[in-house]
Design a protein around this motif. Structure first.
Motif, mmCIF file in Angstrom:
data_model
loop_
_atom_site.group_PDB
_atom_site.id
_atom_site.type_symbol
_atom_site.label_atom_id
_atom_site.label_comp_id
_atom_site.label_asym_id
_atom_site.label_seq_id
_atom_site.Cartn_x
_atom_site.Cartn_y
_atom_site.Cartn_z
ATOM 1 N N UNK A 64 15.707 1.754 -0.791
ATOM 2 C CA UNK A 64 14.925 1.386 0.386
ATOM 3 C C UNK A 64 14.419 -0.045 0.307
ATOM 4 N N UNK A 65 13.975 -0.448 -0.874
ATOM 5 C CA UNK A 65 13.468 -1.811 -1.022
ATOM 6 C C UNK A 65 14.579 -2.836 -0.836
ATOM 7 N N UNK A 66 15.752 -2.550 -1.380
ATOM 8 C CA UNK A 66 16.895 -3.453 -1.199
ATOM 9 C C UNK A 66 17.270 -3.530 0.285
ATOM 10 N N UNK A 67 17.228 -2.386 0.978
ATOM 11 C CA UNK A 67 17.525 -2.370 2.413
ATOM 12 C C UNK A 67 16.506 -3.208 3.186
ATOM 13 N N UNK A 84 5.425 -4.663 4.192
ATOM 14 C CA UNK A 84 3.998 -4.718 3.856
ATOM 15 C C UNK A 84 3.559 -3.452 3.111
ATOM 16 N N UNK A 85 3.840 -2.241 3.623
ATOM 17 C CA UNK A 85 3.432 -1.055 2.856
ATOM 18 C C UNK A 85 4.128 -0.941 1.495
ATOM 19 N N UNK A 86 5.395 -1.359 1.406
ATOM 20 C CA UNK A 86 6.075 -1.325 0.117
ATOM 21 C C UNK A 86 5.417 -2.267 -0.880
ATOM 22 N N UNK A 87 5.001 -3.433 -0.414
ATOM 23 C CA UNK A 87 4.328 -4.391 -1.283
ATOM 24 C C UNK A 87 2.985 -3.841 -1.745
ATOM 25 N N UNK A 88 2.229 -3.264 -0.819
ATOM 26 C CA UNK A 88 0.936 -2.679 -1.180
ATOM 27 C C UNK A 88 1.136 -1.512 -2.139
ATOM 28 N N UNK A 89 2.135 -0.675 -1.880
ATOM 29 C CA UNK A 89 2.421 0.455 -2.773
ATOM 30 C C UNK A 89 2.771 -0.039 -4.177
ATOM 31 N N UNK A 116 4.655 -15.254 -4.035
ATOM 32 C CA UNK A 116 5.753 -15.433 -3.087
ATOM 33 C C UNK A 116 5.822 -14.272 -2.094
ATOM 34 N N UNK A 117 5.493 -13.059 -2.545
ATOM 35 C CA UNK A 117 5.432 -11.924 -1.622
ATOM 36 C C UNK A 117 4.339 -12.143 -0.584
ATOM 37 N N UNK A 118 3.215 -12.658 -1.016
ATOM 38 C CA UNK A 118 2.140 -12.986 -0.082
ATOM 39 C C UNK A 118 2.553 -14.066 0.905
#
Length: 138
Positions: A64-67, A84-89, A116-118
């Motif tokens: 899912x993250x790669x997608x 955003x939810x994946x990053x927070x998770x 960099x994610x931010x």
């Protein structure tokens, strides 16, 4: 340079630290004190003992993250929603997963990856790129 190009450069750059850490962590851990190396060896044994459900869940999450990363590359509206939810998770998972042993280099690379994610999140919601992530009219 266009904002789309800058976004894609930051996207690629955000993946680079995790690749470097994955490849170099074995070599970097050899520089740790022997007690920490033994602790990490014990942790490796626990990872091998994952249940089938845990391994499948982790695999689905990684796919899912790669997608989502591919969706961000092509400015898909759903990728913005899921990133955003994946990053927070990921941040929450790191906080509740127990002690982590890292070398200074690994810590620096993880901090860089989070920055960099931010930056990606800020760019996704900025005025210039936000329109690129709009859901197409039905």
């Amino acid at each position: 340079m266009s904002s789309e190009t800058v976004f894609r450069i930051v996207l690629l750059s955000s993946m680079l630290p995790s690749v470097v850490v994955s490849i170099s962590s074995e070599f970097l851990h050899q520089s740790l004190p022997i007690e920490l190396q033994q602790y990490l060896a014990g942790q490796s044994d626990e990872v091998v003992g994952l249940t089938l459900t845990e391994m499948v869940s982790f695999g689905v999450l990684m796919i899912g993250f790669v997608a989502v990363l591919a969706g961000l590359w092509f400015f898909k509206w759903w990728a913005k929603i899921f990133y955003v939810p994946l990053t927070i998770a990921g941040l929450v998972f790191g906080a509740v997963s127990g002690p982590a042993v890292m070398t200074g280099w690994e810590n620096m690379l993880f901090a860089l990856m989070n920055m960099l994610s931010g930056a990606l999140i800020a760019m996704m919601f900025s005025e210039g790129l936000s329109e690129r992530f709009r859901k197409p009219a039905a």
